[in-house]
Design a protein around this motif. Structure first.
Motif, PDB file in Angstrom:
ATOM      1  N   ALA A   1     -30.731  70.175  -1.593  1.00 49.39           N
ATOM      2  CA  ALA A   1     -29.968  71.281  -2.196  1.00 49.39           C
ATOM      3  C   ALA A   1     -28.750  70.751  -2.948  1.00 49.39           C
ATOM      4  CB  ALA A   1     -29.516  72.261  -1.120  1.00 49.39           C
ATOM      5  N   LEU A   2     -28.090  69.754  -2.393  1.00 52.67           N
ATOM      6  CA  LEU A   2     -26.865  69.232  -3.015  1.00 52.67           C
ATOM      7  C   LEU A   2     -27.163  68.312  -4.185  1.00 52.67           C
ATOM      8  CD1 LEU A   2     -24.092  68.377  -0.429  1.00 52.67           C
ATOM      9  CD2 LEU A   2     -24.349  70.347  -1.927  1.00 52.67           C
TER      10      LEU A   2
ATOM     11  N   ALA B   1     -36.479  73.699  -6.336  1.00 54.03           N
ATOM     12  CA  ALA B   1     -35.603  74.861  -6.164  1.00 54.03           C
ATOM     13  C   ALA B   1     -36.230  75.939  -5.281  1.00 54.03           C
ATOM     14  CB  ALA B   1     -35.236  75.442  -7.524  1.00 54.03           C
TER      15      ALA B   1
ATOM     16  N   VAL C   1     -36.355  74.912  -1.589  1.00 53.50           N
ATOM     17  CA  VAL C   1     -35.012  74.881  -1.019  1.00 53.50           C
ATOM     18  C   VAL C   1     -34.517  76.306  -0.762  1.00 53.50           C
ATOM     19  CG1 VAL C   1     -32.608  74.324  -1.542  1.00 53.50           C
ATOM     20  CG2 VAL C   1     -34.403  72.646  -2.011  1.00 53.50           C
ATOM     21  N   ARG C   2     -34.658  77.150  -1.774  1.00 49.63           N
ATOM     22  CA  ARG C   2     -34.207  78.530  -1.627  1.00 49.63           C
ATOM     23  C   ARG C   2     -34.991  79.248  -0.526  1.00 49.63           C
ATOM     24  NH1 ARG C   2     -33.164  80.188  -6.681  1.00 49.63           N
ATOM     25  NH2 ARG C   2     -35.334  79.731  -7.167  1.00 49.63           N
TER      26      ARG C   2
ATOM     27  N   ARG D   1     -25.428  76.682  -3.502  1.00 50.71           N
ATOM     28  CA  ARG D   1     -26.251  75.937  -4.441  1.00 50.71           C
ATOM     29  C   ARG D   1     -27.728  76.111  -4.123  1.00 50.71           C
ATOM     30  NH1 ARG D   1     -25.697  72.142  -8.484  1.00 50.71           N
ATOM     31  NH2 ARG D   1     -27.255  70.494  -8.415  1.00 50.71           N
ATOM     32  N   ALA D   2     -28.052  76.129  -2.830  1.00 49.56           N
ATOM     33  CA  ALA D   2     -29.458  76.266  -2.444  1.00 49.56           C
ATOM     34  C   ALA D   2     -29.998  77.634  -2.859  1.00 49.56           C
ATOM     35  CB  ALA D   2     -29.613  76.082  -0.938  1.00 49.56           C
ATOM     36  N   LEU D   3     -29.193  78.667  -2.631  1.00 47.16           N
ATOM     37  CA  LEU D   3     -29.650  80.028  -2.928  1.00 47.16           C
ATOM     38  C   LEU D   3     -29.314  80.426  -4.357  1.00 47.16           C
ATOM     39  CD1 LEU D   3     -28.511  81.732   0.404  1.00 47.16           C
ATOM     40  CD2 LEU D   3     -30.826  81.028  -0.216  1.00 47.16           C
ATOM     41  N   ASP D   4     -28.534  79.592  -5.019  1.00 47.20           N
ATOM     42  CA  ASP D   4     -28.124  79.875  -6.395  1.00 47.20           C
ATOM     43  C   ASP D   4     -27.349  81.198  -6.455  1.00 47.20           C
ATOM     44  OD1 ASP D   4     -27.886  79.074  -8.940  1.00 47.20           O
ATOM     45  OD2 ASP D   4     -29.918  79.548  -9.584  1.00 47.20           O
TER      46      ASP D   4
ATOM     47  N   ARG E   1     -32.564  69.483  -6.341  1.00 49.13           N
ATOM     48  CA  ARG E   1     -32.636  70.935  -6.221  1.00 49.13           C
ATOM     49  C   ARG E   1     -33.428  71.551  -7.363  1.00 49.13           C
ATOM     50  NH1 ARG E   1     -28.997  75.678  -7.789  1.00 49.13           N
ATOM     51  NH2 ARG E   1     -29.803  74.662  -9.639  1.00 49.13           N
TER      52      ARG E   1
ATOM     53  N   ILE F   1     -33.491  69.441   3.586  1.00 44.02           N
ATOM     54  CA  ILE F   1     -33.370  70.502   2.581  1.00 44.02           C
ATOM     55  C   ILE F   1     -31.934  70.588   2.095  1.00 44.02           C
ATOM     56  CG2 ILE F   1     -34.147  72.817   2.051  1.00 44.02           C
ATOM     57  CD1 ILE F   1     -36.312  71.499   3.519  1.00 44.02           C
TER      58      ILE F   1
ATOM     59  N   PHE G   1     -33.894  78.322   3.184  1.00 42.47           N
ATOM     60  CA  PHE G   1     -32.641  78.914   3.667  1.00 42.47           C
ATOM     61  C   PHE G   1     -32.726  80.438   3.734  1.00 42.47           C
ATOM     62  CE2 PHE G   1     -30.786  74.776   2.307  1.00 42.47           C
ATOM     63  CZ  PHE G   1     -30.234  74.433   3.526  1.00 42.47           C
ATOM     64  N   ALA G   2     -33.414  81.047   2.779  1.00 46.12           N
ATOM     65  CA  ALA G   2     -33.566  82.503   2.800  1.00 46.12           C
ATOM     66  C   ALA G   2     -34.332  82.940   4.042  1.00 46.12           C
ATOM     67  CB  ALA G   2     -34.269  82.970   1.527  1.00 46.12           C
TER      68      ALA G   2
END
Lengths: 186, 186
Positions: A108-109, A117, A120-121, B164-167, A113, A104, A124-125
């Motif tokens: 993300a990088l 998106a 990925v978000r 970047r992942a979470l924007d 992404r 992930i 991590f969230a």
DNA sequence: GTCTATAAAGCGATAGAC
DNA sequence: GTCTATCGCTTTATAGAC
């Protein structure tokens, strides 16, 4: 030599390693057939949607693993400290002490992404939220817990970048130890 | 409409943004000609070695920037604390408060690492060494300084991944602030 | 220094035999 | 479920005119 009949389930982890290594764009069908020892025919039989569907399957697989092994214990385990301790142990094992990189994080990088998106978000969230919840149960203020959780999840990602860049797994394990101590030695 | 005659120097930062965005494999010549507003002929006139030479030029450019703006001040500035403070300011600006990603970090995570292993390793090693040297001059033990420097450089990379992942650029700036305070508020 | 045309290889994906 | 052959497209890179 016996003919091995593959199942979709068995292919997903292999695909994971390929996407981890080459990213989405870099994971060519040539590399995929080589890494899975399967012909294009078999691959497309399992994943009619092509690379996009393969990546989705891998992302779901990773999501499920973390949900089951990391996020849920953090939230539900009676002993919050033990849950956090277990997180570091499991994460250290999952990333093979720094030899393996975070799929992930790679997505993300990279330009992947945009395509993934939400996945990925979401990943991590969910991680940050779960860790923050555990930290609240160890007696921290919600706001400080959220900040600390963000720092630690980010720190783990950074440790993976550094370990791979410097080709030193000890960098990963040392940073992981430092992060754990900061959370648990209060 | 005036014809713009480009120079190699002017192209390199543009190439940097393209490699940052798409990685090495994802940076196709189509994307490069679009991003630089130059035809293939011009591109290959400046970089006869193709993409490999373009990436080398960008890496050298990034290396030089960090050497001049970050590493050398950390090592040579009379006031070590001011040097560390300046590092966080410059890094925050360089990465556009988290909107821009680290090219070397992207290369480190992807399969580009194999191709540019020395450049990637050299960049991070130089950064860690320079920061550790500054920390020693603030009165820390060499060993603790090295560990702390590794943690901080890794933390910055992780912050870029997370932002970047979470924007959310605030994730980057918040983590940067936390890292700075840990180094300077002793 | 810039452009267009073009070559040769690799790409993702599909079709159909087994 | 696996394979090979093949399509159409994109890729990197080169050649040569201007």
């Amino acid at each position: 030599m016996a003919r091995v009949i593959a199942e979709r389930e068995d292919v997903i982890p292999l695909l994971g390693e390929i996407f981890r290594t080459y990213g989405f764009e870099g994971a060519s069908l040539a590399r995929i057939t080589e890494g899975t020892k399967l012909g294009k025919g078999s691959i497309y039989h399992f994943f009619p949607g092509g690379k996009e569907e393969m990546a989705e399957a891998v992302l779901t697989h990773v999501d499920d693993w973390f949900k089951h092994h990391v996020f849920e214990p953090l939230i539900a385990r009676a002993d919050a400290v033990a849950g956090i301790q277990a997180m570091f142990d499991d994460v250290g094992r999952y990333f093979l002490s720094g030899r393996r990189v975070c799929l992930i994080g790679v997505f993300a990088l990279g330009s992947e992404r945009d395509r993934f998106a939400d996945r990925v978000r979401g990943y991590f969230a969910a991680w940050i939220d779960a860790l923050a919840a555990a930290l609240v149960r160890t007696g921290r203020e919600p706001q400080q817990a959220a900040a600390l959780a963000t720092e630690v999840v980010g720190g783990i990602q950074g440790a993976l970048v550094l370990a791979r860049a410097l080709d030193q797994t000890e960098v990963f394990t040392a940073i992981l130890r430092g992060l754990r101590d900061r959370l648990l030695v209060a």
